[in-house]
Design a protein around this motif. Structure first.
Motif, PDB file in Angstrom:
ATOM      1  N   ARG A 287       0.859  -1.183   0.000  1.00 21.05           N
ATOM      2  CA  ARG A 287       0.000   0.000   0.000  1.00 21.05           C
ATOM      3  C   ARG A 287       0.892   1.228   0.000  1.00 21.05           C
ATOM      4  N   VAL A 288       0.665   2.129  -0.944  1.00 22.27           N
ATOM      5  CA  VAL A 288       1.538   3.284  -1.153  1.00 22.27           C
ATOM      6  C   VAL A 288       0.920   4.521  -0.514  1.00 22.27           C
ATOM      7  N   LEU A 289       1.640   5.112   0.439  1.00 21.88           N
ATOM      8  CA  LEU A 289       1.213   6.364   1.059  1.00 21.88           C
ATOM      9  C   LEU A 289       2.245   7.432   0.719  1.00 21.88           C
ATOM     10  N   ASP A 290       1.844   8.406  -0.071  1.00 23.80           N
ATOM     11  CA  ASP A 290       2.730   9.513  -0.440  1.00 23.80           C
ATOM     12  C   ASP A 290       2.435  10.670   0.497  1.00 23.80           C
ATOM     13  N   ARG A 291       3.339  10.913   1.431  1.00 24.16           N
ATOM     14  CA  ARG A 291       3.088  11.920   2.460  1.00 24.16           C
ATOM     15  C   ARG A 291       2.905  13.323   1.881  1.00 24.16           C
ATOM     16  N   GLU A 292       3.535  13.593   0.727  1.00 18.85           N
ATOM     17  CA  GLU A 292       3.446  14.945   0.159  1.00 18.85           C
ATOM     18  C   GLU A 292       2.121  15.194  -0.559  1.00 18.85           C
ATOM     19  N   SER A 293       1.401  14.117  -0.907  1.00 21.28           N
ATOM     20  CA  SER A 293       0.137  14.301  -1.623  1.00 21.28           C
ATOM     21  C   SER A 293      -1.061  14.264  -0.682  1.00 21.28           C
ATOM     22  N   ILE A 294      -0.810  14.134   0.621  1.00 19.44           N
ATOM     23  CA  ILE A 294      -1.905  14.039   1.579  1.00 19.44           C
ATOM     24  C   ILE A 294      -2.577  15.402   1.746  1.00 19.44           C
ATOM     25  N   ARG A 295      -3.883  15.413   1.589  1.00 17.47           N
ATOM     26  CA  ARG A 295      -4.649  16.637   1.829  1.00 17.47           C
ATOM     27  C   ARG A 295      -5.588  16.371   2.998  1.00 17.47           C
ATOM     28  N   LEU A 296      -5.332  17.034   4.120  1.00 16.60           N
ATOM     29  CA  LEU A 296      -6.123  16.790   5.320  1.00 16.60           C
ATOM     30  C   LEU A 296      -6.989  18.002   5.644  1.00 16.60           C
ATOM     31  N   ASP A 297      -7.740  18.450   4.653  1.00 13.89           N
ATOM     32  CA  ASP A 297      -8.675  19.553   4.832  1.00 13.89           C
ATOM     33  C   ASP A 297     -10.076  18.994   4.596  1.00 13.89           C
ATOM     34  N   LEU A 298     -10.947  19.151   5.592  1.00 14.59           N
ATOM     35  CA  LEU A 298     -12.305  18.608   5.462  1.00 14.59           C
ATOM     36  C   LEU A 298     -13.024  19.152   4.236  1.00 14.59           C
ATOM     37  N   ALA A 299     -12.715  20.400   3.871  1.00 10.39           N
ATOM     38  CA  ALA A 299     -13.381  21.002   2.712  1.00 10.39           C
ATOM     39  C   ALA A 299     -13.018  20.299   1.416  1.00 10.39           C
ATOM     40  N   ASP A 300     -11.902  19.538   1.410  1.00  9.96           N
ATOM     41  CA  ASP A 300     -11.466  18.833   0.199  1.00  9.96           C
ATOM     42  C   ASP A 300     -11.947  17.383   0.161  1.00  9.96           C
ATOM     43  N   THR A 334      -8.604   8.696   6.245  1.00 12.26           N
ATOM     44  CA  THR A 334      -8.242  10.038   5.768  1.00 12.26           C
ATOM     45  C   THR A 334      -9.263  11.063   6.250  1.00 12.26           C
ATOM     46  N   THR A 335     -10.557  10.716   6.202  1.00 19.23           N
ATOM     47  CA  THR A 335     -11.589  11.632   6.697  1.00 19.23           C
ATOM     48  C   THR A 335     -11.442  11.845   8.195  1.00 19.23           C
ATOM     49  N   LEU A 336     -11.084  10.777   8.931  1.00 17.83           N
ATOM     50  CA  LEU A 336     -10.865  10.920  10.376  1.00 17.83           C
ATOM     51  C   LEU A 336      -9.712  11.873  10.662  1.00 17.83           C
ATOM     52  N   TYR A 337      -8.608  11.704   9.919  1.00 12.53           N
ATOM     53  CA  TYR A 337      -7.454  12.594  10.109  1.00 12.53           C
ATOM     54  C   TYR A 337      -7.823  14.036   9.769  1.00 12.53           C
ATOM     55  N   ALA A 338      -8.582  14.218   8.694  1.00 10.95           N
ATOM     56  CA  ALA A 338      -9.007  15.576   8.325  1.00 10.95           C
ATOM     57  C   ALA A 338      -9.884  16.168   9.417  1.00 10.95           C
ATOM     58  N   SER A 339     -10.718  15.324  10.036  1.00 13.87           N
ATOM     59  CA  SER A 339     -11.572  15.795  11.134  1.00 13.87           C
ATOM     60  C   SER A 339     -10.722  16.230  12.319  1.00 13.87           C
ATOM     61  N   LEU A 340      -9.675  15.441  12.632  1.00 16.22           N
ATOM     62  CA  LEU A 340      -8.800  15.794  13.746  1.00 16.22           C
ATOM     63  C   LEU A 340      -8.011  17.064  13.462  1.00 16.22           C
ATOM     64  N   ASN A 342      -8.943  19.452  11.834  1.00  9.81           N
ATOM     65  CA  ASN A 342      -9.882  20.579  11.869  1.00  9.81           C
ATOM     66  C   ASN A 342     -10.126  21.058  13.302  1.00  9.81           C
ATOM     67  N   MET A 343      -9.633  20.280  14.269  1.00 15.13           N
ATOM     68  CA  MET A 343      -9.886  20.603  15.669  1.00 15.13           C
ATOM     69  C   MET A 343      -8.761  21.470  16.227  1.00 15.13           C
ATOM     70  N   ASP A 344      -9.067  22.135  17.326  1.00 14.91           N
ATOM     71  CA  ASP A 344      -8.100  23.021  17.967  1.00 14.91           C
ATOM     72  C   ASP A 344      -7.263  22.215  18.954  1.00 14.91           C
ATOM     73  N   SER A 345      -6.142  21.680  18.473  1.00 10.99           N
ATOM     74  CA  SER A 345      -5.312  20.830  19.331  1.00 10.99           C
ATOM     75  C   SER A 345      -4.530  21.648  20.366  1.00 10.99           C
ATOM     76  N   ASP A 346      -4.511  22.974  20.203  1.00 13.52           N
ATOM     77  CA  ASP A 346      -3.814  23.810  21.187  1.00 13.52           C
ATOM     78  C   ASP A 346      -4.593  23.916  22.495  1.00 13.52           C
ATOM     79  N   SER A 347      -5.915  23.931  22.402  1.00 17.55           N
ATOM     80  CA  SER A 347      -6.737  24.088  23.604  1.00 17.55           C
ATOM     81  C   SER A 347      -7.342  22.774  24.074  1.00 17.55           C
ATOM     82  N   MET A 348      -7.188  21.692  23.295  1.00 15.72           N
ATOM     83  CA  MET A 348      -7.733  20.399  23.674  1.00 15.72           C
ATOM     84  C   MET A 348      -6.660  19.330  23.548  1.00 15.72           C
TER      85      MET A 348
END
Length: 580
Positions: A287-300, A334-340, A342-348
């Motif tokens: 299974r090929v995971l290209d780290r540079e092509s990962i888009r973790l934006d929920l809007a995408d 991927t959707t789970l990562y995008a959801s995370l 999207n969260m404020d990890s500085d305050s949570m």
């Protein structure tokens, strides 16, 4: 076209970027983006434009040929049987990405990815003592030709394995020696590089009675690439991959799992390797995971507007369970990562438990599962509750203990995100019940379930418009999603850009099942998955098939593709379409 024709040859701008802008194929702002990406990636401008998806590769090639004053090597120009040059180092061709096309008494033609390279031209001239004609070739075409070239060069270079006993220590050592030889290393590297160039998600190496078959999964569909009939080379390739993944090459009777981290053409590749013993030998899937092509934006992620708004509301809730369902490879993680992200990890405080950790996220504590030492999902969950997390992400609910701890965590004030293998969103409720979670706990803890699938997007360069009769629009369910008076949808055709598949890339379709008070009462009353789904649809839920129809009406995908992916939910619609 008129603007392009109005430019006189002497007035044409120099440089690839300005030339594409003048032809109307590229905007000024997009050119600035590409130049910034070029500097960051350390690649050529044309490569950056193609990687960003701003200009089709064939358009870049045409403009580049015009700019450099060189010819173009189309797929038809490559010889079917590789042109082997005697006493010519094969490594030179691989390193400089160049392939011989034809030879005459005085001139020799080559396809190269960088025909402007003066050193390459001079080196080829000194080696062949002929005039050199360099033409620009597409990366995929050159890779495919080099793959055929290496196959022929490798014949006879490997020692025979027939004299060894497969259980002999000497055999294992011999395999290691073969796997370390240059032809094998080059071939494995080429297979991996090819997967990156064609944007494959998986590489399949399968052993059959006629040899080792190589297939790539592109946009969710397997495509045959080549076949290796030499059993010595096949065994050496499998051993090389196992060595890279730190697997035991002497163990050929049991499945094994490993991981390869490597850098290819400036990309950080993470390869998940799985071996499986079959009748004819070991099969391997990477299974090929290209780290540079990962888009973790929920809007995408391809959400429709109403589903997106409801899903974001569920993410804002302070506690409860939010589940993502779908088969393997449907983009749940991927959707789970995008959801995370999207969260404020500085305050949570966000903690994840995964098997394995696929993408590393900044500001989030990620725990890899190690079942060999007893660190299971359930054991990790029990421990992280003492770490005072706000949000917990569980890679997958696999057993009763994990599901029950997740529900208890939600009831004690945590937001829990996880995945589950069910066909529909409503089916997740009955799946939790099967895993031993009581219905009253499900209604108290679960906020919602998002079902997801991936459909292929139509190639924008070749998709064709078709008009459907009103009765077909009605029978397939498309009618409510079409613009007023419109009967036009798009179908796949096929061109060079999309490798004649008619599709390029994938997008998600969704089905969001929200447990409101009405659904909660139905769950407590013992409703099965079908009745729960009917309740949700009555309250406005769009099914996966209906969300797919929206994408068809927007011209993003085809009706055939949506029917293929959601066949279990749209059999009646498919039958009606066939009859029409």
């Amino acid at each position: 076209m008129e603007a392009v024709e109005a430019i006189k040859p002497q007035d044409r701008p120099s440089g690839l970027g300005p030339r594409l802008v003048a032809q109307g194929l590229l905007g000024e702002r997009d050119l600035e983006r590409a130049l910034a990406a070029k500097r960051e990636m350390g690649c050529m401008l044309g490569e950056a434009l193609v990687r960003l998806g701003l200009v089709a590769e064939n358009h870049v090639a045409t403009a580049l040929c015009d700019e450099l004053g060189v010819g173009f090597a189309s797929k038809e120009d490559f010889p079917e049987d590789p042109l082997i040059l005697e006493h010519f180092p094969e490594q030179f061709l691989l390193n400089h990405h160049v392939v011989p096309l034809s030879v005459s008494d005085d001139v020799m033609a080559f396809a190269a990815s960088k025909p402007q390279d003066a050193f390459l031209r001079k080196a080829l001239h000194l080696a062949t003592r002929k005039q050199i004609e360099l033409r620009l070739g597409l990366t995929a075409d050159i890779d495919a030709a080099l793959e055929r070239y290496v196959e022929i060069e490798d014949e006879g270079e490997l020692d025979s394995l027939s004299t060894f006993d497969v259980n002999d220590t000497e055999f294992v050592e011999h395999l290691k020696d073969l796997a370390s030889e240059a032809p094998v290393i080059q071939r494995v590297n080429q297979i991996i590089q090819r997967s990156l160039d064609i944007e494959a998600s998986d590489v399949h190496l399968e052993q059959f009675d006629d040899g080792l078959h190589l297939r790539y999964r592109i946009d969710g569909v397997l495509q045959e690439a080549s076949q290796i009939t030499d059993s010595n080379l096949s065994a050496a390739i499998v051993s090389r991959i196992k060595l890279l993944a730190n697997l035991n090459i002497a163990e050929r009777r049991l499945p094994q799992d490993g991981r390869i981290m490597m850098r290819v053409k400036g990309h950080e590749l993470d390869l998940r390797v799985s071996t499986l013993p079959t009748v004819h030998g070991e099969g391997i899937v990477m299974r090929v995971l290209d780290r540079e092509s990962i888009r973790l934006d929920l809007a995408d992620m391809g959400f429709s507007d109403d589903t997106f708004a409801s899903y974001k509301e569920l993410l804002k809730r302070p506690h409860g369970v939010l589940l993502l369902t779908g088969p393997t490879g449907s983009g749940k993680t991927t959707t789970l990562y995008a959801s995370l992200s999207n969260m404020d990890s500085d305050s949570m405080k966000v903690i994840t438990v995964e098997d394995p950790v696929e993408y590393q996220l900044h500001g989030i504590n990620q725990i890899p599962v190690h079942s060999q030492i007893g660190l299971t999902f359930a054991r990790a969950l029990r421990s992280i509750l003492r770490q005072d997390p706000d949000i917990i992400m569980i890679g997958e609910m696999r057993d009763t203990e994990t599901a029950q701890i997740a529900v208890q965590s939600a009831l004690t004030g945590h937001l829990v995100l996880s995945t589950l293998h069910t066909n529909t969103a409503a089916g997740a409720i009955t799946r939790l019940e099967d895993m031993g979670v009581e219905r009253f706990l499900i209604t108290a803890a679960v906020n919602g379930v998002l079902a997801q699938r991936l459909v292929r997007k139509l190639c924008p360069d070749c998709k064709t418009a078709v008009d459907l009769p009103p009765e077909v629009l009605k029978k397939t369910g498309l009618e409510p999603f079409m613009a007023s008076g419109s009967q036009t949808i798009f179908e796949s055709a096929g061109c060079e850009t999309c490798k004649h598949t008619g599709y390029r890339g994938r997008m998600a379709i969704h089905e969001l099942f929200v447990l409101d008070s009405t659904i909660q009462r139905a769950v407590l009353d013992g409703a099965d998955a079908q009745k729960l789904r009917e309740h949700a649809r009555a309250r406005g839920m769009r099914t996966l098939y209906e969300d797919g129809l929206r994408k068809v009406a927007m011209g993003l995908s085809s009706l055939d593709e949506v029917l293929r992916v959601t066949q279990d939910q749209s059999e009646e619609a498919g039958d009606d379409l066939d009859a029409a």
